[in-house]
Write an enzyme that holds these catalytic residues in place. Structure first.
Site, PDB file in Angstrom:
ATOM      1  N   LYS A 173       0.837  -1.216   0.000  1.00  0.00           N
ATOM      2  CA  LYS A 173       0.000   0.000   0.000  1.00  0.00           C
ATOM      3  C   LYS A 173       0.866   1.258   0.000  1.00  0.00           C
ATOM      4  O   LYS A 173       0.641   2.181  -0.776  1.00  0.00           O
ATOM      5  CB  LYS A 173      -0.899   0.011   1.251  1.00  0.00           C
ATOM      6  CG  LYS A 173      -1.539   1.363   1.515  1.00  0.00           C
ATOM      7  CD  LYS A 173      -2.291   1.414   2.834  1.00  0.00           C
ATOM      8  CE  LYS A 173      -1.452   1.708   4.042  1.00  0.00           C
ATOM      9  NZ  LYS A 173      -1.231   3.136   4.349  1.00  0.00           N
ATOM     10  N   ASN A 174       1.863   1.282   0.881  1.00  0.00           N
ATOM     11  CA  ASN A 174       2.648   2.514   1.022  1.00  0.00           C
ATOM     12  C   ASN A 174       3.615   2.742  -0.136  1.00  0.00           C
ATOM     13  O   ASN A 174       4.252   3.783  -0.214  1.00  0.00           O
ATOM     14  CB  ASN A 174       3.387   2.531   2.363  1.00  0.00           C
ATOM     15  CG  ASN A 174       2.422   2.759   3.515  1.00  0.00           C
ATOM     16  OD1 ASN A 174       1.266   3.114   3.290  1.00  0.00           O
ATOM     17  ND2 ASN A 174       2.879   2.551   4.729  1.00  0.00           N
ATOM     18  N   ARG A 213      -4.608  11.066   4.210  1.00  0.00           N
ATOM     19  CA  ARG A 213      -3.604  12.138   4.208  1.00  0.00           C
ATOM     20  C   ARG A 213      -2.480  11.888   3.206  1.00  0.00           C
ATOM     21  O   ARG A 213      -1.838  12.827   2.750  1.00  0.00           O
ATOM     22  CB  ARG A 213      -3.029  12.443   5.584  1.00  0.00           C
ATOM     23  CG  ARG A 213      -2.953  11.428   6.569  1.00  0.00           C
ATOM     24  CD  ARG A 213      -2.362  11.842   7.890  1.00  0.00           C
ATOM     25  NE  ARG A 213      -2.069  13.254   8.116  1.00  0.00           N
ATOM     26  CZ  ARG A 213      -1.012  13.900   7.662  1.00  0.00           C
ATOM     27  NH1 ARG A 213      -0.149  13.285   6.901  1.00  0.00           N
ATOM     28  NH2 ARG A 213      -0.816  15.155   7.973  1.00  0.00           N
ATOM     29  N   CYS A 251      -4.202  13.313  12.636  1.00  0.00           N
ATOM     30  CA  CYS A 251      -4.864  12.010  12.594  1.00  0.00           C
ATOM     31  C   CYS A 251      -4.664  11.325  13.931  1.00  0.00           C
ATOM     32  O   CYS A 251      -3.977  11.852  14.806  1.00  0.00           O
ATOM     33  CB  CYS A 251      -4.394  11.183  11.410  1.00  0.00           C
ATOM     34  SG  CYS A 251      -2.887  10.309  11.684  1.00  0.00           S
ATOM     35  N   ARG A 288       1.125  15.090  12.647  1.00  0.00           N
ATOM     36  CA  ARG A 288       1.554  14.904  11.259  1.00  0.00           C
ATOM     37  C   ARG A 288       1.563  16.192  10.412  1.00  0.00           C
ATOM     38  O   ARG A 288       0.809  16.311   9.437  1.00  0.00           O
ATOM     39  CB  ARG A 288       0.704  13.810  10.599  1.00  0.00           C
ATOM     40  CG  ARG A 288       0.750  12.529  11.403  1.00  0.00           C
ATOM     41  CD  ARG A 288       0.010  11.409  10.776  1.00  0.00           C
ATOM     42  NE  ARG A 288       0.737  10.787   9.679  1.00  0.00           N
ATOM     43  CZ  ARG A 288       0.314   9.724   9.019  1.00  0.00           C
ATOM     44  NH1 ARG A 288      -0.814   9.166   9.340  1.00  0.00           N
ATOM     45  NH2 ARG A 288       1.018   9.213   8.036  1.00  0.00           N
ATOM     46  N   PRO A 289       2.427  17.139  10.763  1.00  0.00           N
ATOM     47  CA  PRO A 289       2.544  18.349   9.940  1.00  0.00           C
ATOM     48  C   PRO A 289       3.162  18.045   8.569  1.00  0.00           C
ATOM     49  O   PRO A 289       3.698  16.951   8.362  1.00  0.00           O
ATOM     50  CB  PRO A 289       3.482  19.247  10.758  1.00  0.00           C
ATOM     51  CG  PRO A 289       4.271  18.308  11.599  1.00  0.00           C
ATOM     52  CD  PRO A 289       3.393  17.116  11.867  1.00  0.00           C
ATOM     53  N   LEU A 324       7.923  19.939   6.160  1.00  0.00           N
ATOM     54  CA  LEU A 324       9.109  19.526   5.392  1.00  0.00           C
ATOM     55  C   LEU A 324       8.802  19.439   3.891  1.00  0.00           C
ATOM     56  O   LEU A 324       9.652  19.757   3.058  1.00  0.00           O
ATOM     57  CB  LEU A 324       9.637  18.172   5.896  1.00  0.00           C
ATOM     58  CG  LEU A 324      10.039  18.164   7.379  1.00  0.00           C
ATOM     59  CD1 LEU A 324      10.355  16.748   7.847  1.00  0.00           C
ATOM     60  CD2 LEU A 324      11.237  19.083   7.621  1.00  0.00           C
ATOM     61  N   ASP A 352       5.170   1.095  11.740  1.00  0.00           N
ATOM     62  CA  ASP A 352       3.976   0.393  11.254  1.00  0.00           C
ATOM     63  C   ASP A 352       3.896  -1.058  11.744  1.00  0.00           C
ATOM     64  O   ASP A 352       2.907  -1.743  11.490  1.00  0.00           O
ATOM     65  CB  ASP A 352       3.919   0.431   9.717  1.00  0.00           C
ATOM     66  CG  ASP A 352       3.639   1.831   9.200  1.00  0.00           C
ATOM     67  OD1 ASP A 352       3.202   2.683   9.999  1.00  0.00           O
ATOM     68  OD2 ASP A 352       3.875   2.080   8.005  1.00  0.00           O
ATOM     69  N   VAL A 368       8.571   7.723  16.326  1.00  0.00           N
ATOM     70  CA  VAL A 368       8.186   8.338  15.042  1.00  0.00           C
ATOM     71  C   VAL A 368       6.880   9.131  15.168  1.00  0.00           C
ATOM     72  O   VAL A 368       6.784  10.261  14.684  1.00  0.00           O
ATOM     73  CB  VAL A 368       8.085   7.265  13.933  1.00  0.00           C
ATOM     74  CG1 VAL A 368       7.657   7.906  12.610  1.00  0.00           C
ATOM     75  CG2 VAL A 368       9.411   6.542  13.770  1.00  0.00           C
ATOM     76  N   ARG A 395      -8.276  -0.317   4.755  1.00  0.00           N
ATOM     77  CA  ARG A 395      -7.370   0.630   4.088  1.00  0.00           C
ATOM     78  C   ARG A 395      -6.048  -0.051   3.722  1.00  0.00           C
ATOM     79  O   ARG A 395      -5.402   0.366   2.769  1.00  0.00           O
ATOM     80  CB  ARG A 395      -7.073   1.814   5.010  1.00  0.00           C
ATOM     81  CG  ARG A 395      -8.287   2.694   5.266  1.00  0.00           C
ATOM     82  CD  ARG A 395      -7.900   3.903   6.077  1.00  0.00           C
ATOM     83  NE  ARG A 395      -6.654   4.439   5.539  1.00  0.00           N
ATOM     84  CZ  ARG A 395      -5.747   5.090   6.247  1.00  0.00           C
ATOM     85  NH1 ARG A 395      -5.929   5.307   7.509  1.00  0.00           N
ATOM     86  NH2 ARG A 395      -4.658   5.552   5.668  1.00  0.00           N
TER      87      ARG A 395
HETATM   88  N1  EPU Z   1       6.802  14.976   9.915  1.00  0.00           N
HETATM   89  C1  EPU Z   1       6.986  16.313  10.175  1.00  0.00           C
HETATM   90  N2  EPU Z   1       6.926  17.194   9.124  1.00  0.00           N
HETATM   91  C2  EPU Z   1       6.685  16.792   7.851  1.00  0.00           C
HETATM   92  C3  EPU Z   1       6.495  15.421   7.597  1.00  0.00           C
HETATM   93  C4  EPU Z   1       6.560  14.522   8.659  1.00  0.00           C
HETATM   94  O1  EPU Z   1       7.209  16.703  11.315  1.00  0.00           O
HETATM   95  O2  EPU Z   1       6.635  17.638   6.961  1.00  0.00           O
HETATM   96  C5  EPU Z   1       6.841  14.009  11.040  1.00  0.00           C
HETATM   97  C6  EPU Z   1       5.477  13.343  11.249  1.00  0.00           C
HETATM   98  O3  EPU Z   1       4.634  14.161  12.038  1.00  0.00           O
HETATM   99  C7  EPU Z   1       5.854  12.042  11.919  1.00  0.00           C
HETATM  100  C8  EPU Z   1       7.206  11.720  11.281  1.00  0.00           C
HETATM  101  O4  EPU Z   1       7.683  12.939  10.710  1.00  0.00           O
HETATM  102  O5  EPU Z   1       5.996  12.228  13.290  1.00  0.00           O
HETATM  103  C9  EPU Z   1       7.143  10.647  10.209  1.00  0.00           C
HETATM  104  O6  EPU Z   1       6.293  11.039   9.158  1.00  0.00           O
HETATM  105  P1  EPU Z   1       6.522  10.634   7.646  1.00  0.00           P
HETATM  106  O7  EPU Z   1       6.363  11.841   6.811  1.00  0.00           O
HETATM  107  O8  EPU Z   1       7.769   9.837   7.507  1.00  0.00           O
HETATM  108  O9  EPU Z   1       5.289   9.673   7.414  1.00  0.00           O
HETATM  109  P2  EPU Z   1       4.224   9.694   6.241  1.00  0.00           P
HETATM  110  O10 EPU Z   1       4.903   9.863   4.951  1.00  0.00           O
HETATM  111  O11 EPU Z   1       3.132  10.620   6.586  1.00  0.00           O
HETATM  112  C10 EPU Z   1       4.407   7.127   5.839  1.00  0.00           C
HETATM  113  C11 EPU Z   1       3.471   5.956   5.825  1.00  0.00           C
HETATM  114  C12 EPU Z   1       2.995   5.666   7.231  1.00  0.00           C
HETATM  115  C13 EPU Z   1       4.227   5.364   8.082  1.00  0.00           C
HETATM  116  C14 EPU Z   1       5.221   6.531   8.026  1.00  0.00           C
HETATM  117  C15 EPU Z   1       6.504   6.267   8.757  1.00  0.00           C
HETATM  118  C16 EPU Z   1       2.452   6.115   3.644  1.00  0.00           C
HETATM  119  C17 EPU Z   1       1.244   6.360   2.837  1.00  0.00           C
HETATM  120  N3  EPU Z   1       2.342   6.257   4.958  1.00  0.00           N
HETATM  121  O12 EPU Z   1       3.670   8.224   6.357  1.00  0.00           O
HETATM  122  O13 EPU Z   1       2.184   4.512   7.154  1.00  0.00           O
HETATM  123  O14 EPU Z   1       3.844   5.136   9.412  1.00  0.00           O
HETATM  124  O15 EPU Z   1       5.549   6.816   6.650  1.00  0.00           O
HETATM  125  O16 EPU Z   1       7.128   5.130   8.290  1.00  0.00           O
HETATM  126  O17 EPU Z   1       3.502   5.757   3.118  1.00  0.00           O
HETATM  127  C18 EPU Z   1       0.537   2.978   7.855  1.00  0.00           C
HETATM  128  O18 EPU Z   1       0.726   2.357   6.796  1.00  0.00           O
HETATM  129  O19 EPU Z   1      -0.128   2.502   8.811  1.00  0.00           O
HETATM  130  C19 EPU Z   1       1.131   4.307   8.015  1.00  0.00           C
HETATM  131  C20 EPU Z   1       0.717   5.183   8.923  1.00  0.00           C
END
Ligand code: EPU
Length: 423
Positions: free
Chosen positions: A23-24, A96, A120, A125-126, A129, A309, A331, A401
């Site tokens: 999925k990811n 998201r 969420c 989750r800002p 970046l 995850d 995380v 999902r």
């Molecule tokens: N973060 C920031 N600023 C940003 C982006 C992220 O502070 O601009 C913080 C987040 O708040 C969080 C951390 O960085 O605390 C990690 O976030 P990341 O951006 O790496 O996660 P994501 O891209 O939103 C993906 C997966 C998640 C998985 C995370 C971490 C997808 C669609 N989602 O999310 O998957 O937990 O990476 O590995 O790829 C799941 O599948 O259950 C799931 C939540």
């Protein structure tokens, strides 16, 4: 509302299980299909999940043709006509991950408007970046009325250092940089296998992305991209979930086509606990005897650290291994809600900020529980397999999902589990 009902306590999972595409991985791959102005893109090994349907609709909303052949698990995207540049709240609020369309739409059209995703259940989750990186590449970003507008007639290459190796930000910036003028370097980039899979597709489309899987990505912009054909990487989290399920039930399960390298952090912790994990020609075999397992300490980290995850599922295993285990979640700031539900089943645990102490080995009893997010739903179902009596897991929208036919796959391995629909 559907529910999963499990009669637990005596289950020993045994047999083989087939894993889907990730999925990811497929969600950002679908965002990448926005980029090519010529040729169709075909994605194979696509999992049939509600998040994939949502992402298909986000891409369709841009005026792009998306055909999902579910029998063949194949998606064909034709983005050769002019595209729109708005991803509405209706979809972004549902999922998201749809924020990863911001970079591709901007790079292709010079203008993009995407709804700002809210917080969420697992954390705030800002997306700072994502936005800082696009600004460094010359985009003008404005936020108004819940929408983010990004404008840049032509993005330019930039040297970007990410404060944290965010998966989504790395994907967004990597896609935007493929069509930027000049070279973009992303330091402290995410290194997940899903990042590598995206880089492979982008390069198949004619992009020049180097260094995927390391902490430094170097992307040399090109004038245009073309369609490509690509097999989605296997889902390491689905594979990991079945590994933990096998260990929890003193089972013997072959997880077909699971990739050892992608699951190395999980496998090393399972082995430290005393679980037997072996590589076979067509997958990974997991065998365990619960009475022989030892408690461990685990800390979640960006890849190649232990994946967040898998945290919820692993705490379900910790709950039944005799002794004190510790889980540190670094995380996401609010990802222990499943422990509250598991307490209803007899779990003994304490949470102090980012650390959960699990006093494992107490008898668990079945109970009605609610899933609070995707991985929590899997963790509660696994707990139901080992708890005595009946467990009823509700709020399955989360499960759908990210897990395809989860209860069918567990039933095939010998679990007493069924899904019922209730009005
Ligand atoms: N973060 C920031 N600023 C940003 C982006 C992220 O502070 O601009 C913080 C987040 O708040 C969080 C951390 O960085 O605390 C990690 O976030 P990341 O951006 O790496 O996660 P994501 O891209 O939103 C993906 C997966 C998640 C998985 C995370 C971490 C997808 C669609 N989602 O999310 O998957 O937990 O990476 O590995 O790829 C799941 O599948 O259950 C799931 C939540």
């Amino acid at each position: 509302m559907d529910k999963i009902i499990i009669e637990g306590g005596q289950t020993r999972l045994d047999g083989e299980v087939v894993i889907e595409g990730a999925k990811n991985a497929v969600l950002p791959l679908l965002a990448a299909t926005i980029l090519p102005k010529s040729g169709k893109t075909i994605l194979r090994n696509v999992p049939i999940l509600s998040d994939v349907f949502t992402m298909n609709n986000v891409v369709r909303g841009l005026g792009i043709s998306v055909e999902f052949n579910e029998d063949d698990k194949e998606i064909t995207v034709d983005a050769t006509s002019d595209i729109l540049d708005v991803a509405p709240y209706e979809y972004v609020s549902k999922m998201r991950a749809s924020i990863v369309v911001l970079g591709p739409i901007l790079a292709r059209n010079g203008h993009a408007k995407v709804s700002m995703p809210g917080g969420c259940t697992i954390g705030s989750r800002p997306i700072d970046l994502h936005l800082k990186g696009l600004e460094a590449m010359g985009a003008k970003i404005t936020q108004l009325g819940g929408d983010i507008t990004a404008e840049a007639e032509k993005l330019h290459g930039a040297h970007i250092y990410m404060d944290f190796p965010s998966v989504g930000a790395t994907q967004n910036l990597m896609m935007a940089a493929t069509l930027a003028e000049g070279v973009t370097t992303i330091e402290n980039a995410a290194r997940e296998p899903e990042i590598v899979d995206l880089a492979i597709l982008l390069n198949e489309m004619g992009a020049q992305v180097r260094g995927a899987g390391t902490e430094t990505l170097v992307i040399t912009g090109v004038d245009s991209l073309h369609g490509a054909e690509h097999d989605v990487v296997q889902d390491r989290i689905e594979a990991g979930t079945f590994m933990v399920a096998a260990a929890m039930t003193s089972g013997n399960v072959l997880i077909k086509d699971a990739v050892w390298e992608h699951n190395r952090p999980l496998i090393s912790k399972l082995m430290e606990m005393g679980v037997s994990v072996t590589e076979e020609e067509n997958g990974i075999r997991v065998q365990a005897e619960l009475d022989n397992l030892r408690p461990v300490t685990v800390k979640t980290l960006p890849h190649p650290g232990f994946p967040t995850d898998m945290q919820a599922q692993f705490t379900a295993l910790m709950a039944i291994v005799k002794g004190e285990s510790t889980m540190i979640e670094t995380v996401f700031e609010n990802r222990f809600q499943h422990l509250e539900e598991m307490r209803r089943m007899g779990l003994h645990s304490e949470i102090l900020r980012d650390t959960a102490l699990i006093h494992g080995g107490h008898d668990l009893q079945g109970a009605p529980v609610m899933s609070t997010d995707l991985r929590a739903s899997a963790a509660l179902i696994l707990t139901g397999l080992v708890a005595n009596g009946t467990t009823i897991v509700g709020k399955l929208t989360h499960l759908d999902r990210g897990y395809y036919q989860f209860h069918e796959k567990l039933a095939k391995l010998g679990a007493n589990i069924r899904r019922v629909s209730e009005a």
